[in-house]
Design a protein around this motif. Sequence first.
Motif, PDB file in Angstrom:
ATOM      1  N   SER A  33      46.354  52.067  38.761  1.00 35.69           N
ATOM      2  CA  SER A  33      46.343  53.337  39.519  1.00 35.69           C
ATOM      3  C   SER A  33      44.991  53.662  40.133  1.00 35.69           C
ATOM      4  N   LEU A  34      44.421  52.676  40.829  1.00 33.56           N
ATOM      5  CA  LEU A  34      43.169  52.867  41.563  1.00 33.56           C
ATOM      6  C   LEU A  34      43.362  52.403  43.003  1.00 33.56           C
ATOM      7  N   SER A  35      42.452  52.823  43.866  1.00 31.76           N
ATOM      8  CA  SER A  35      42.445  52.268  45.216  1.00 31.76           C
ATOM      9  C   SER A  35      41.906  50.840  45.107  1.00 31.76           C
ATOM     10  N   PRO A  36      42.273  49.952  46.028  1.00 36.44           N
ATOM     11  CA  PRO A  36      41.756  48.581  45.969  1.00 36.44           C
ATOM     12  C   PRO A  36      40.228  48.512  45.972  1.00 36.44           C
ATOM     13  N   SER A  37      39.563  49.347  46.749  1.00 33.69           N
ATOM     14  CA  SER A  37      38.094  49.286  46.789  1.00 33.69           C
ATOM     15  C   SER A  37      37.489  49.738  45.458  1.00 33.69           C
TER      16      SER A  37
END
Length: 159
Positions: A33-37
Motif C-alpha cells: 500500500s505505497l506509491s511505486p516511488s
Amino acid sequence: MPDELYDKTDRAILVILQREGRLSNVELAERVSLSPSSCLRRTKALEAAGFIAGYRAELDRRRLGLGLTVFISLRVEQHSRATSRAIEDALTAIPAVVACHVVSGEADFLVEAVVADLADYESMLLDHVLAIDSVTDARSTFAIRTVLSRGSLPVDTVH
C-alpha cells in the motif's frame, strides 16, 4: 537505518522480497500500500542499510547434476583469529562449498557442500578441504533428502 525508518511497512517489504525477490516494484508497492516511488525509496534504503544483502535465483541441485549434499564437521589444531581467517578464506575458495559456519562443540567449522557424486566428494575432500593447513579432522554426514535449501550453487563447475 534509524529505527524510526524501520517500521511495519519495511518489515512487510522484507517478508515479501524474501519469498518473491523477482516481484516488480509496482507489484510490491501495491502489496504494501505505497506509491511505486515511495516503495522504491524504502527498498533502496533497506538495501543501503544492509537489511537486503542481495538477490539470487534458487536453483534445483539435482537438475544441475549436484545430487549429493554433504555436511563436513572440521576440527582445527590452532585456535586463533589468523588461523580462522585462513581456513575461512580457503573454504570460501572451494566452489562446492555453499555454506560455512564457525561452531562450538565437537567441531570448529560446519561446512555444507554440494557435489555430483561420491567421486567428486572424495576429490574435494582430499584435494581441497584436508589440504587446508591446521585442519586435523573431517567428519562427513550425507543428506538423504533436502527439505529446504536457499543457498547459491556452484553452477560454473557442473560438467
